[in-house]
Design a protein around this motif. Structure first.
Motif, PDB file in Angstrom:
ATOM      1  N   SER A   1       0.808  -0.894  -0.163  1.00  0.00           N
ATOM      2  CA  SER A   1       0.016   0.420   0.039  1.00  0.00           C
ATOM      3  C   SER A   1       1.031   0.838  -0.033  1.00  0.00           C
ATOM      4  N   TYR A   2       0.328   2.308  -0.712  1.00  0.00           N
ATOM      5  CA  TYR A   2       1.048   3.632  -0.782  1.00  0.00           C
ATOM      6  C   TYR A   2      -0.099   4.564   0.115  1.00  0.00           C
ATOM      7  N   SER A   3       0.346   5.772  -0.333  1.00  0.00           N
ATOM      8  CA  SER A   3      -0.053   6.746   0.123  1.00  0.00           C
ATOM      9  C   SER A   3      -1.010   8.237  -0.510  1.00  0.00           C
ATOM     10  N   TYR A   4      -0.044   8.001  -1.122  1.00  0.00           N
ATOM     11  CA  TYR A   4      -0.726   9.691  -2.739  1.00  0.00           C
ATOM     12  C   TYR A   4      -0.764   9.260  -3.503  1.00  0.00           C
ATOM     13  N   TYR A   5      -1.163   9.131  -4.475  1.00  0.00           N
ATOM     14  CA  TYR A   5      -0.998   9.713  -5.842  1.00  0.00           C
ATOM     15  C   TYR A   5      -2.291  10.608  -6.647  1.00  0.00           C
TER      16      TYR A   5
END
Length: 474
Positions: free
Chosen positions: A75-79
């Motif tokens: 998972s990741y926090s920004y795009y």
């Protein structure tokens, strides 16, 4: 933007297919193991994009499935303002793997996208497929049904590769708010790289290789973009996409992998190379994944090789669906996490503004951050060609040794699972993966210390504000 590559099983030394890739996002990344879950009747999930997204829309509720599958994901926090947490896919207990890859729609479709768009976004689709699909084909059908019933929220178009041990599908979703998508089947003799996702000429009726909704061709006719009477082929990329065909990097890596297949079966090291080579992989690659598409004796034995940053300067290390936890060093940290710059590990203002408190547990934040350390190593190596080669050789040797050890670990866990000792099997898998991940991080710290000392002593640390990196094809 992201990158994915599928290798069919008839071309590989191991006799099974592979799916590999990475995500391109400028934010934090972390490894997660999500357990199987049952959901009460009437449960819903929130999907879509919000008014602050680069292409705005409205978040909506859609029904949750009665049960969601155990799965591994990054998972990741920004795009582009897409609400976090975001995922590009992963691997589930049924053997379905997903990779999300950007695929731009044509300008005309982007311009006609409603400002109040609703429906699942690219991350929602990837997550829902690994939560629900039992086969790759079912993954396509799930996406199709969601788009038909709830719409599709985008930032300009996107795609996914959905794979299982038998086949894979490239699925393109288009902007425009018209529910347009297309899917192409990949099989045992195929090599397909996506960056961006690409589908070319399709027949005028869906078949076993190409799927699309009933209005797919008709929409192009109604818009004046295609004339069936002309006898011209229906080129999806030319009509609905960017019109560029496969990009240079895609053509290059597919040709390189074909050469390797012709010289002899494609090996595990070859598959890894396809996402490790500095010709394709640099700082924008947020992590790396290589998934062997197999059906082991037990779902807990499913696994993927994971790198916490772009694997050009990091090792791919096995993580197992059956392990019970991710080491704190590889979990979410505040480093590069969007929004953490205005939050604190302090609750004194929580009553007035809950968003002042960090979303990262304090006990995890005190652990080292694997992403941070491996990013340090990457940017040291990118300043010194000799160090880059040294780091490359070190990690490739580590991967080779892990590949030698892996069968014994899987066999040990399989014996325990056959005996009904699920808890003991999961303990073995958790312990071995954690030890391997820890060893990689320990070596990373040593390489960072040596590399930094080497460049500092030579006055070779780049301080001019212009980053150095190998030349890439994209």
């Amino acid at each position: 933007m992201s990158y994915g590559i599928y290798i069919g099983r008839n071309l590989t030394a191991d006799g099974h297919a592979w799916l590999a890739g990475y995500g391109d996002e400028p934010s934090s990344h972390w490894l997660e193991i999500v357990d199987r879950a049952d959901h009460a009747p009437g449960s819903t999930i929130t999907v879509g994009v919000g008014p602050d997204s680069d292409m705005p829309g409205h978040r909506t509720q859609i029904p949750q499935a009665p049960q969601t599958a155990r799965h591994l994901r990054v998972s990741y926090s920004y795009y582009l303002g897409v609400p976090a947490p975001i995922t590009n896919g992963g691997l589930n207990e049924h053997g379905v793997a997903v990779r999300d890859i950007w695929s731009t729609s044509c300008d005309a479709l982007i311009e006609m996208t409603p400002q109040d768009q609703t429906g699942p976004n690219y991350s929602d689709l990837a997550r829902i497929v690994i939560e629900r699909a039992r086969t790759a084909r079912e993954g396509v059908e799930i996406m199709a049904a969601l788009i038909a019933e709830h719409g599709y929220s985008c930032y300009g178009g996107n795609s996914h590769i959905i794979a299982d041990p038998e086949e894979a599908w490239v699925v393109i979703q288009f902007s425009g708010g018209k529910g347009l998508w297309v899917a192409e089947r990949l099989g045992a003799d195929d090599i397909r790289a996506s960056r961006p996702g690409y589908v070319g000429v399709v027949p005028l009726q869906p078949d076993e290789t190409f799927l699309y909704p009933d209005h797919f061709i008709r929409t192009a006719v109604d818009l004046g973009w295609y004339d069936p009477a002309s006898g011209a082929p229906f080129d999806v990329n030319a009509i609905y996409g960017d019109g560029k065909g496969p990009w240079e990097g895609v053509a290059w890596v597919e040709a390189e992998m074909r050469k390797r297949a012709e010289a002899g079966p494609i090996t595990f090291a070859d598959v890894c190379w396809a996402i490790q080579t500095e010709v394709l992989t640099g700082d924008t690659a947020g992590y790396g994944q290589v998934v062997p598409l197999v059906h082991p004796a037990h779902p807990d034995l499913r696994m993927m090789w994971h790198a916490p940053v772009g694997p050009v300067t990091a090792p791919l290390v096995p993580v197992f669906l059956g392990q019970t936890e991710v080491p704190d060093e590889y979990a979410q940290h505040r480093y590069l996490t969007t929004g953490e710059a205005h939050r604190f590990l302090d609750r004194r203002k929580e009553d007035k503004d809950p968003d002042t408190v960090s979303h990262v547990p304090q006990g995890i934040e005190v652990a080292d951050s694997a992403v941070y350390q491996f990013k340090r190593l990457m940017h040291l190596a990118f300043q010194d060609e000799a160090l880059l080669r040294e780091v490359w050789d070190h990690w490739r040797l580590m991967e080779a040794r892990l590949a030698e050890q892996l069968p014994e670990v899987l066999r040990s866990a399989e014996i325990l699972l056959d005996a009904g000792e699920t808890g003991l099997a999961r303990r073995v898998l958790t312990r071995e993966s954690a030890a391997w991940l820890a060893a990689g991080l320990e070596d990373c710290r040593a390489l960072v210390a040596a590399g930094h000392a080497r460049l500092r002593m030579r006055d070779a640390l780049n301080r001019n504000g212009k980053p150095l990196a190998p030349a890439q094809l994209w």
